[in-house]
Design a protein around this motif. Structure first.
Motif, PDB file in Angstrom:
ATOM      1  N   GLY A  11       0.855  -1.219  -0.022  1.00 41.03           N
ATOM      2  CA  GLY A  11       0.139   0.083   0.080  1.00 41.03           C
ATOM      3  C   GLY A  11       0.766   1.294  -0.120  1.00 41.03           C
ATOM      4  N   PRO A  12       0.250   2.462  -0.169  1.00 40.99           N
ATOM      5  CA  PRO A  12       0.984   3.562  -0.034  1.00 40.99           C
ATOM      6  C   PRO A  12       2.089   3.862   0.951  1.00 40.99           C
ATOM      7  CG  PRO A  12      -1.278   4.055  -0.847  1.00 40.99           C
ATOM      8  CD  PRO A  12      -1.179   2.537  -0.250  1.00 40.99           C
ATOM      9  N   GLU A  14       3.001   6.551   2.212  1.00 40.21           N
ATOM     10  CA  GLU A  14       2.606   7.734   3.024  1.00 40.21           C
ATOM     11  C   GLU A  14       1.629   7.167   4.359  1.00 40.21           C
ATOM     12  OE1 GLU A  14      -0.125  11.797   2.934  1.00 40.21           O
ATOM     13  OE2 GLU A  14       1.257  11.108   1.043  1.00 40.21           O
ATOM     14  N   ASP A  15       0.724   6.112   3.884  1.00 35.74           N
ATOM     15  CA  ASP A  15      -0.095   5.458   4.671  1.00 35.74           C
ATOM     16  C   ASP A  15       0.548   4.651   5.632  1.00 35.74           C
ATOM     17  OD1 ASP A  15      -2.660   6.890   3.748  1.00 35.74           O
ATOM     18  OD2 ASP A  15      -2.766   5.419   2.222  1.00 35.74           O
ATOM     19  N   ARG A  16       1.432   4.155   5.127  1.00 40.93           N
ATOM     20  CA  ARG A  16       2.169   3.054   6.033  1.00 40.93           C
ATOM     21  C   ARG A  16       3.244   3.942   7.016  1.00 40.93           C
ATOM     22  NH1 ARG A  16       5.778  -0.212   2.594  1.00 40.93           N
ATOM     23  NH2 ARG A  16       5.181   0.706   0.616  1.00 40.93           N
ATOM     24  N   VAL A  17       3.609   5.039   6.718  1.00 40.43           N
ATOM     25  CA  VAL A  17       4.494   5.866   7.766  1.00 40.43           C
ATOM     26  C   VAL A  17       3.282   6.130   8.666  1.00 40.43           C
ATOM     27  CG1 VAL A  17       5.717   8.238   7.826  1.00 40.43           C
ATOM     28  CG2 VAL A  17       6.375   6.613   6.197  1.00 40.43           C
ATOM     29  N   ALA A  18       2.245   6.698   8.432  1.00 38.63           N
ATOM     30  CA  ALA A  18       1.087   7.463   9.133  1.00 38.63           C
ATOM     31  C   ALA A  18       0.839   6.291  10.335  1.00 38.63           C
ATOM     32  CB  ALA A  18      -0.209   7.974   8.294  1.00 38.63           C
ATOM     33  N   ILE A  19       0.797   4.942   9.758  1.00 38.32           N
ATOM     34  CA  ILE A  19       0.450   3.905  10.689  1.00 38.32           C
ATOM     35  C   ILE A  19       1.721   3.674  11.609  1.00 38.32           C
ATOM     36  CG2 ILE A  19      -0.019   1.311  10.875  1.00 38.32           C
ATOM     37  CD1 ILE A  19      -1.997   2.006   8.258  1.00 38.32           C
ATOM     38  N   GLN A  20       2.789   3.845  11.214  1.00 40.54           N
ATOM     39  CA  GLN A  20       3.878   3.931  12.158  1.00 40.54           C
ATOM     40  C   GLN A  20       3.860   4.784  13.086  1.00 40.54           C
ATOM     41  OE1 GLN A  20       7.348   3.523   9.662  1.00 40.54           O
ATOM     42  NE2 GLN A  20       7.273   1.350   9.504  1.00 40.54           N
ATOM     43  N   GLU A  21       3.469   5.881  12.466  1.00 42.08           N
ATOM     44  CA  GLU A  21       3.315   7.239  13.611  1.00 42.08           C
ATOM     45  C   GLU A  21       2.284   6.875  14.590  1.00 42.08           C
ATOM     46  OE1 GLU A  21       3.432  10.515  10.987  1.00 42.08           O
ATOM     47  OE2 GLU A  21       5.615  10.335  10.666  1.00 42.08           O
ATOM     48  N   PRO A  81       6.129  -2.168  14.052  1.00 45.44           N
ATOM     49  CA  PRO A  81       5.288  -3.016  13.129  1.00 45.44           C
ATOM     50  C   PRO A  81       5.970  -3.765  12.254  1.00 45.44           C
ATOM     51  CG  PRO A  81       5.089  -0.375  13.164  1.00 45.44           C
ATOM     52  CD  PRO A  81       6.377  -0.843  14.071  1.00 45.44           C
ATOM     53  N   CYS A  82       5.548  -5.005  12.105  1.00 41.87           N
ATOM     54  CA  CYS A  82       6.386  -6.088  11.303  1.00 41.87           C
ATOM     55  C   CYS A  82       5.531  -6.421  10.208  1.00 41.87           C
ATOM     56  CB  CYS A  82       6.786  -7.387  12.247  1.00 41.87           C
ATOM     57  SG  CYS A  82       5.425  -8.053  13.167  1.00 41.87           S
ATOM     58  N   MET A  83       4.257  -5.860   9.819  1.00 35.82           N
ATOM     59  CA  MET A  83       3.285  -6.022   8.796  1.00 35.82           C
ATOM     60  C   MET A  83       2.529  -4.781   8.823  1.00 35.82           C
ATOM     61  SD  MET A  83       0.350  -6.925   7.327  1.00 35.82           S
ATOM     62  CE  MET A  83      -0.735  -8.082   8.373  1.00 35.82           C
ATOM     63  N   ILE A  84       2.476  -4.424   7.816  1.00 34.77           N
ATOM     64  CA  ILE A  84       1.404  -3.348   7.325  1.00 34.77           C
ATOM     65  C   ILE A  84       0.803  -3.281   5.912  1.00 34.77           C
ATOM     66  CG2 ILE A  84       0.705  -0.937   7.311  1.00 34.77           C
ATOM     67  CD1 ILE A  84       3.172  -0.086   9.265  1.00 34.77           C
ATOM     68  N   ALA A  85      -0.408  -3.680   5.794  1.00 32.42           N
ATOM     69  CA  ALA A  85      -0.880  -3.761   4.606  1.00 32.42           C
ATOM     70  C   ALA A  85      -2.369  -2.861   4.381  1.00 32.42           C
ATOM     71  CB  ALA A  85      -1.468  -5.385   4.417  1.00 32.42           C
ATOM     72  N   VAL A  86      -2.114  -1.822   3.476  1.00 30.94           N
ATOM     73  CA  VAL A  86      -2.896  -0.937   3.380  1.00 30.94           C
ATOM     74  C   VAL A  86      -3.721  -1.121   2.172  1.00 30.94           C
ATOM     75  CG1 VAL A  86      -3.400   1.572   3.139  1.00 30.94           C
ATOM     76  CG2 VAL A  86      -1.520   0.882   4.592  1.00 30.94           C
ATOM     77  N   ASP A  87      -5.208  -1.051   2.106  1.00 33.04           N
ATOM     78  CA  ASP A  87      -6.118  -0.988   0.982  1.00 33.04           C
ATOM     79  C   ASP A  87      -7.109  -0.138   1.135  1.00 33.04           C
ATOM     80  OD1 ASP A  87      -7.666  -2.063  -0.825  1.00 33.04           O
ATOM     81  OD2 ASP A  87      -8.297  -3.860  -0.054  1.00 33.04           O
ATOM     82  N   GLY A  88      -6.779   0.971   0.360  1.00 35.13           N
ATOM     83  CA  GLY A  88      -7.778   2.088   0.412  1.00 35.13           C
ATOM     84  C   GLY A  88      -7.892   2.867   1.779  1.00 35.13           C
ATOM     85  N   ASP A  89      -9.067   2.793   2.637  1.00 35.35           N
ATOM     86  CA  ASP A  89      -9.031   3.551   3.841  1.00 35.35           C
ATOM     87  C   ASP A  89      -9.111   2.538   4.936  1.00 35.35           C
ATOM     88  OD1 ASP A  89      -9.298   5.920   2.781  1.00 35.35           O
ATOM     89  OD2 ASP A  89     -11.338   6.145   2.477  1.00 35.35           O
TER      90      ASP A  89
END
Length: 146
Positions: A11-12, A14-21, A81-89
């Protein structure tokens, strides 16, 4: 995702960084025992499963957390975070944690844990809609029980 999944992060960026934050904000709230900061990471209708204790709704989640933190003098909380999968919102994530807790009685507890998360973008910001936590390993030199 199976064990053989090559792309643990998707996923994007930018979204993965936001989730890490978001995880960083969660950890910062724990370390500073700041319920106001800690509460910001949750959706109003969130679900939290803390080692089998199930709580629904942000208000109840924060209430349970305040109770748990009340018995602690200090907590060092690290999360990766050892896994982040973003799908849209929406997104899913797995987050490893390492905590060192000092109780008000002076006992130390060291825990390695794992969160399995569901997240959603709400009002332009990522929040946890579901967090399930379990202990993976524990080191307790003083023999205190769970």
């Amino acid at each position: 995702m199976g064990k053989g999944e090559a792309r643990m992060f998707s996923g994007p960026l930018e979204d993965r960084v936001a989730i890490q934050e978001l995880n960083g904000t969660y950890a910062d709230g724990v370390v500073r025992a700041d319920a106001e900061t800690w509460a910001t990471v949750w959706a109003d209708d969130a679900y939290w499963n803390l080692m089998g204790m199930e709580v629904n709704g942000k208000e109840a989640i924060v209430g349970m957390w305040k109770g748990a933190m009340g018995g602690l003098e200090a907590v060092s909380f690290h999360c990766v975070p050892c896994m982040i999968a973003v799908d849209g919102d929406k997104a899913t994530a797995r987050v490893q944690t390492q905590e060192i807790m000092l109780t008000k009685e002076g006992k130390t507890r060291v825990i390695g844990g794992l969160y399995e998360d569901e997240l959603a973008r709400r009002g332009g910001a990522w929040v946890f809609t579901s967090r399930k936590f379990r202990i993976v390993a524990e080191y307790n030199p003083e023999g205190a029980s769970h």
